[in-house]
Scaffold this active site. Sequence first.
Site, PDB file in Angstrom:
ATOM      1  N   CYS A 156      -5.894 -14.775   1.082  1.00 39.45           N
ATOM      2  CA  CYS A 156      -7.178 -14.395   0.492  1.00 39.45           C
ATOM      3  C   CYS A 156      -7.424 -15.047  -0.859  1.00 39.45           C
ATOM      4  O   CYS A 156      -8.566 -15.267  -1.254  1.00 39.45           O
ATOM      5  CB  CYS A 156      -7.283 -12.880   0.378  1.00 39.45           C
ATOM      6  SG  CYS A 156      -5.902 -12.115  -0.490  1.00 39.45           S
ATOM      7  N   LYS A 201       0.821  -1.218   0.000  1.00 41.76           N
ATOM      8  CA  LYS A 201       0.000   0.000   0.000  1.00 41.76           C
ATOM      9  C   LYS A 201       0.852   1.265   0.000  1.00 41.76           C
ATOM     10  O   LYS A 201       0.550   2.234  -0.708  1.00 41.76           O
ATOM     11  CB  LYS A 201      -0.957  -0.019   1.193  1.00 41.76           C
ATOM     12  CG  LYS A 201      -1.991  -1.129   1.099  1.00 41.76           C
ATOM     13  CD  LYS A 201      -3.054  -1.016   2.170  1.00 41.76           C
ATOM     14  CE  LYS A 201      -4.028  -2.190   2.100  1.00 41.76           C
ATOM     15  NZ  LYS A 201      -4.680  -2.369   0.795  1.00 41.76           N
TER      16      LYS A 201
END
Length: 490
Positions: free
Chosen positions: A286, A162
């Site tokens: 994920c 990020k």
Amino acid sequence: MSRMAEQQLYIHGGYTSATSGRTFETINPANGNVLATVQAAGREDVDRAVKSAQQGQKIWAAMTAMERSRILRRAVDILRERNDELAKLETLDTGKAYSETSTVDIVTGADVLEYYAGLIPSLEGSQIPLRETSFVYTRREPLGVVAGIGAWNYPIQIALWKSAPALAAGNAMIFKPSEVTPLTALKLAEIYSEAGLPDGVFNVLPGVGAETGQYLTEHPGIAKVSFTGGVASGKKVMANSAASSLKEVTMELGGKSPLIVFDDADLDLAADIAMMANFFSSGQVCTNGTRVFVPAKCNAAFEQKILARVERIRAGDVFDPQTNFGPLVSFPHRDNVLRYIAKGKEEGARVLCGGDVLKGDGLDNGAWVAPTVFTDCSDEMTIVREEIFGPVMSILTYESEDEVIRRANDTDYGLAAGIVTADLNRAHRVIHQLEAGICWINTWGESPAEMPVGGYKHSGIGRENGVMTLQSYTQVKSIQVEMAKFQSIF
């Protein structure tokens, strides 16, 4: 390891006490010991961090592209020098085996930072001729102050995924790590400062998501929020971000991804891929391919190959180089995974292996769950429909290509998908029909810096990594220049 000192917030280049007065504990899930007490950021702390970031961002954005690139490259060097130290801390906080954190978590995060450091000078506008006397040029300008909200499964990697494109584009970032695994994000802040990042350009605010995260999403001084986590939380983040000040968002959410094995596949290869797609990082990834579709005629042989490979899983001391399977990240999460396993049994799935708490020498005090494989599964079962985020594989059988494509797409999720086949034509034909943002053919799980990653449907909005992500942290300004005399109709 002895208990660490109380952890503070990291604002404007240094540690500072939270004004909220609240704290929480971070636990080593391998043995249940408290690692540290961590101060939780409140609303006033968010205000302080935003003000600091606004100041730092102006300095950062005014630097040349090469100056910013050198600072981020210096941070890459420090990350690699301290790989083992950071990996040990990540293992303590997450429970992941050191054999994994030392070769994946910091390594892949540093790769992404290096990638974006190299792309900084490529950020450029365009020139558009209109006529002999006029043209337009565009500029890519930073958004300003952005927020990153991380998940607990890859703490430092997510912080780097990020922050790297955000900082490369000239923004400042306020990062909130998961309250379950907050420690390495604070170390990353130290490294950025040591590398020469101006104060305020990367602030870290540990805290509870429902409070600290909400304050960030609602703050009018933040231009964008990048969130990694569950779908329900992502919807709240997106709603708050839009309602407060129409913030841009990137959402990397959950998945229930299909792995399709075709009848021409090498079953040994298919079993190897299925194992990595379900049990790497104890299933807490994920993109995991937890719905494994196998041709009915191949299923018995496939199950035997899976069982043989489950025997190779080594749980135990997470710092033993031979250990390749750790506990789940927390005791509440372990209990949630066990509830799903119980539901699978209740709904009629057959337990091929596992299905309970993992016990043994040194395991009894940790958040351990045995690697679990269900077979005789059907599409309507809870374990097939919902994201479990643990070491639980569901095997489903099918008869035809059209059938398996339809069933693979029958989900609200669309994060990842993969196929195993020897037929290249089939590989591309099928993969083009799967509704997923990240797809693999005859492999699984790699997400290099160059590869955009993100989901379809409820699995997310926007992408991380790749060139397009750098551009998503900028806004385009168009400027028209007229060289002839302006003509007014008035």
